[in-house]
Scaffold this motif. Structure first.
Motif, PDB file in Angstrom:
ATOM      1  N   MET A   1       0.840  -1.186   0.000  1.00  0.00           N
ATOM      2  CA  MET A   1       0.000   0.000   0.000  1.00  0.00           C
ATOM      3  C   MET A   1       0.884   1.248   0.000  1.00  0.00           C
ATOM      4  SD  MET A   1      -2.816   1.019   2.810  1.00  0.00           S
ATOM      5  CE  MET A   1      -2.491   2.496   3.719  1.00  0.00           C
ATOM      6  N   ALA A   2       0.794   2.025  -1.052  1.00  0.00           N
ATOM      7  CA  ALA A   2       1.562   3.263  -1.138  1.00  0.00           C
ATOM      8  C   ALA A   2       0.776   4.369  -0.438  1.00  0.00           C
ATOM      9  CB  ALA A   2       1.808   3.627  -2.588  1.00  0.00           C
ATOM     10  N   VAL A   3       1.469   5.107   0.403  1.00  0.00           N
ATOM     11  CA  VAL A   3       0.839   6.175   1.170  1.00  0.00           C
ATOM     12  C   VAL A   3       1.476   7.498   0.775  1.00  0.00           C
ATOM     13  CG1 VAL A   3       0.483   7.100   3.488  1.00  0.00           C
ATOM     14  CG2 VAL A   3       0.375   4.642   3.114  1.00  0.00           C
ATOM     15  N   ASP A   4       0.647   8.489   0.459  1.00  0.00           N
ATOM     16  CA  ASP A   4       1.143   9.845   0.221  1.00  0.00           C
ATOM     17  C   ASP A   4       1.272  10.506   1.586  1.00  0.00           C
ATOM     18  OD1 ASP A   4       1.723  12.444  -0.469  1.00  0.00           O
ATOM     19  OD2 ASP A   4       0.034  12.680  -1.845  1.00  0.00           O
ATOM     20  N   MET A   5       2.402  10.249   2.256  1.00  0.00           N
ATOM     21  CA  MET A   5       2.574  10.691   3.633  1.00  0.00           C
ATOM     22  C   MET A   5       2.571  12.209   3.753  1.00  0.00           C
ATOM     23  SD  MET A   5       2.544   9.520   6.615  1.00  0.00           S
ATOM     24  CE  MET A   5       2.896   7.790   6.376  1.00  0.00           C
ATOM     25  N   GLU A   6       3.069  12.894   2.744  1.00  0.00           N
ATOM     26  CA  GLU A   6       3.040  14.359   2.774  1.00  0.00           C
ATOM     27  C   GLU A   6       1.593  14.839   2.888  1.00  0.00           C
ATOM     28  OE1 GLU A   6       4.162  17.688  -0.441  1.00  0.00           O
ATOM     29  OE2 GLU A   6       5.864  16.479   0.244  1.00  0.00           O
ATOM     30  N   ALA A   7       0.713  14.273   2.077  1.00  0.00           N
ATOM     31  CA  ALA A   7      -0.703  14.656   2.108  1.00  0.00           C
ATOM     32  C   ALA A   7      -1.334  14.296   3.449  1.00  0.00           C
ATOM     33  CB  ALA A   7      -1.454  13.987   0.968  1.00  0.00           C
ATOM     34  N   VAL A   8      -0.984  13.137   4.003  1.00  0.00           N
ATOM     35  CA  VAL A   8      -1.544  12.720   5.293  1.00  0.00           C
ATOM     36  C   VAL A   8      -1.108  13.687   6.386  1.00  0.00           C
ATOM     37  CG1 VAL A   8      -1.572  10.904   7.065  1.00  0.00           C
ATOM     38  CG2 VAL A   8      -1.704  10.288   4.648  1.00  0.00           C
ATOM     39  N   ILE A   9       0.176  14.019   6.425  1.00  0.00           N
ATOM     40  CA  ILE A   9       0.679  14.944   7.448  1.00  0.00           C
ATOM     41  C   ILE A   9      -0.037  16.286   7.350  1.00  0.00           C
ATOM     42  CG2 ILE A   9       2.682  16.318   8.173  1.00  0.00           C
ATOM     43  CD1 ILE A   9       4.437  13.855   7.411  1.00  0.00           C
ATOM     44  N   LEU A  10      -0.105  16.843   6.151  1.00  0.00           N
ATOM     45  CA  LEU A  10      -0.722  18.152   5.984  1.00  0.00           C
ATOM     46  C   LEU A  10      -2.221  18.109   6.294  1.00  0.00           C
ATOM     47  CD1 LEU A  10       1.197  19.345   2.816  1.00  0.00           C
ATOM     48  CD2 LEU A  10       1.547  20.086   5.185  1.00  0.00           C
TER      49      LEU A  10
ATOM     50  N   SER B   1       3.781  11.702  15.848  1.00  0.00           N
ATOM     51  CA  SER B   1       4.031  10.863  14.678  1.00  0.00           C
ATOM     52  C   SER B   1       3.081   9.668  14.675  1.00  0.00           C
ATOM     53  CB  SER B   1       5.480  10.399  14.648  1.00  0.00           C
ATOM     54  OG  SER B   1       5.789   9.656  15.815  1.00  0.00           O
ATOM     55  N   GLU B   2       2.729   9.180  15.848  1.00  0.00           N
ATOM     56  CA  GLU B   2       1.786   8.058  15.929  1.00  0.00           C
ATOM     57  C   GLU B   2       0.414   8.466  15.403  1.00  0.00           C
ATOM     58  OE1 GLU B   2      -0.597   5.368  19.194  1.00  0.00           O
ATOM     59  OE2 GLU B   2       1.409   6.059  19.744  1.00  0.00           O
ATOM     60  N   GLU B   3      -0.048   9.653  15.758  1.00  0.00           N
ATOM     61  CA  GLU B   3      -1.345  10.123  15.265  1.00  0.00           C
ATOM     62  C   GLU B   3      -1.357  10.188  13.739  1.00  0.00           C
ATOM     63  OE1 GLU B   3      -3.232  13.460  17.811  1.00  0.00           O
ATOM     64  OE2 GLU B   3      -1.074  13.511  18.248  1.00  0.00           O
ATOM     65  N   VAL B   4      -0.264  10.680  13.164  1.00  0.00           N
ATOM     66  CA  VAL B   4      -0.168  10.785  11.707  1.00  0.00           C
ATOM     67  C   VAL B   4      -0.137   9.392  11.085  1.00  0.00           C
ATOM     68  CG1 VAL B   4       1.272  11.566   9.794  1.00  0.00           C
ATOM     69  CG2 VAL B   4       0.952  13.046  11.786  1.00  0.00           C
ATOM     70  N   ALA B   5       0.678   8.502  11.632  1.00  0.00           N
ATOM     71  CA  ALA B   5       0.778   7.146  11.099  1.00  0.00           C
ATOM     72  C   ALA B   5      -0.563   6.419  11.195  1.00  0.00           C
ATOM     73  CB  ALA B   5       1.864   6.367  11.835  1.00  0.00           C
TER      74      ALA B   5
ATOM     75  N   THR C   1       6.018   4.723  10.912  1.00  0.00           N
ATOM     76  CA  THR C   1       6.601   5.804  11.712  1.00  0.00           C
ATOM     77  C   THR C   1       7.900   6.354  11.109  1.00  0.00           C
ATOM     78  OG1 THR C   1       7.667   4.215  13.189  1.00  0.00           O
ATOM     79  CG2 THR C   1       5.504   5.085  13.873  1.00  0.00           C
ATOM     80  N   GLY C   2       8.715   5.505  10.508  1.00  0.00           N
ATOM     81  CA  GLY C   2       9.927   5.995   9.846  1.00  0.00           C
ATOM     82  C   GLY C   2       9.597   6.858   8.640  1.00  0.00           C
TER      83      GLY C   2
ATOM     84  N   ARG D   1       3.560  20.384  13.799  1.00  0.00           N
ATOM     85  CA  ARG D   1       2.505  21.388  13.729  1.00  0.00           C
ATOM     86  C   ARG D   1       2.756  22.285  12.539  1.00  0.00           C
ATOM     87  NH1 ARG D   1       4.564  26.202  15.299  1.00  0.00           N
ATOM     88  NH2 ARG D   1       6.051  26.269  17.003  1.00  0.00           N
ATOM     89  N   LEU D   2       1.735  23.067  12.201  1.00  0.00           N
ATOM     90  CA  LEU D   2       1.900  24.053  11.135  1.00  0.00           C
ATOM     91  C   LEU D   2       2.680  25.240  11.674  1.00  0.00           C
ATOM     92  CD1 LEU D   2      -1.660  23.913   9.530  1.00  0.00           C
ATOM     93  CD2 LEU D   2       0.455  22.891   8.668  1.00  0.00           C
ATOM     94  N   PRO D   3       3.383  25.960  10.813  1.00  0.00           N
ATOM     95  CA  PRO D   3       4.148  27.127  11.267  1.00  0.00           C
ATOM     96  C   PRO D   3       3.236  28.204  11.848  1.00  0.00           C
ATOM     97  CG  PRO D   3       4.781  26.491   9.037  1.00  0.00           C
ATOM     98  CD  PRO D   3       3.564  25.695   9.395  1.00  0.00           C
ATOM     99  N   MET D   4       3.784  28.930  12.816  1.00  0.00           N
ATOM    100  CA  MET D   4       3.089  30.063  13.420  1.00  0.00           C
ATOM    101  C   MET D   4       3.962  31.305  13.272  1.00  0.00           C
ATOM    102  SD  MET D   4       1.499  28.411  16.936  1.00  0.00           S
ATOM    103  CE  MET D   4       2.941  28.868  17.840  1.00  0.00           C
ATOM    104  N   GLU D   5       3.331  32.445  13.348  1.00  0.00           N
ATOM    105  CA  GLU D   5       4.076  33.692  13.277  1.00  0.00           C
ATOM    106  C   GLU D   5       5.108  33.712  14.405  1.00  0.00           C
ATOM    107  OE1 GLU D   5       3.115  38.430  13.582  1.00  0.00           O
ATOM    108  OE2 GLU D   5       1.617  37.110  12.687  1.00  0.00           O
ATOM    109  N   GLY D   6       6.323  34.101  14.066  1.00  0.00           N
ATOM    110  CA  GLY D   6       7.392  34.168  15.055  1.00  0.00           C
ATOM    111  C   GLY D   6       8.265  32.929  15.133  1.00  0.00           C
ATOM    112  N   ASP D   7       7.893  31.858  14.454  1.00  0.00           N
ATOM    113  CA  ASP D   7       8.735  30.658  14.445  1.00  0.00           C
ATOM    114  C   ASP D   7      10.050  30.957  13.743  1.00  0.00           C
ATOM    115  OD1 ASP D   7       7.069  28.856  15.755  1.00  0.00           O
ATOM    116  OD2 ASP D   7       6.178  28.095  13.907  1.00  0.00           O
ATOM    117  N   GLN D   8      11.114  30.418  14.278  1.00  0.00           N
ATOM    118  CA  GLN D   8      12.414  30.476  13.619  1.00  0.00           C
ATOM    119  C   GLN D   8      12.521  29.227  12.749  1.00  0.00           C
ATOM    120  OE1 GLN D   8      14.671  32.912  13.773  1.00  0.00           O
ATOM    121  NE2 GLN D   8      13.396  34.111  15.147  1.00  0.00           N
TER     122      GLN D   8
END
Length: 96
Positions: A1-10, A24-28, A40-41, A77-84
């Protein structure tokens, strides 16, 4: 089963309230609830790439972590204002 992990994460991060993070467990589990441990890897490697691009933030102890050097337990998480955020990585042009 191929997973588009980028799409799942976003997708997972896009459903969270601003400033909230996912493990990472929630995403997996979102990708494959029955066989999530095998993924998970793939989550970690894909998250590194997205963090290098500045599209997500990898956190350790609630603070942004360097996607090249983080170890151990992490959250996304998604970026927030002020993140380096790290500077986007340049893509090497093929030799002519």
């Amino acid at each position: 089963m191929a997973v588009d992990m980028e799409a799942v994460i976003l997708d997972v991060l896009g459903k969270l309230a601003p400033g909230k993070s996912a493990s990472s467990e929630e995403v997996a589990r979102a990708a494959d609830n029955e066989n999530w441990r095998r993924l998970t890897g793939h989550v970690r490697n894909t998250a590194r790439g997205l963090a290098r691009q500045g599209r997500i933030v990898i956190t350790r102890h609630g603070k942004p972590a360097d996607p090249e050097k983080f170890k151990g337990v992490y959250r996304l998480r998604l970026p927030m204002e002020g993140d380096q955020l790290p500077a986007p990585q340049a893509v090497d042009a093929p030799d002519a």
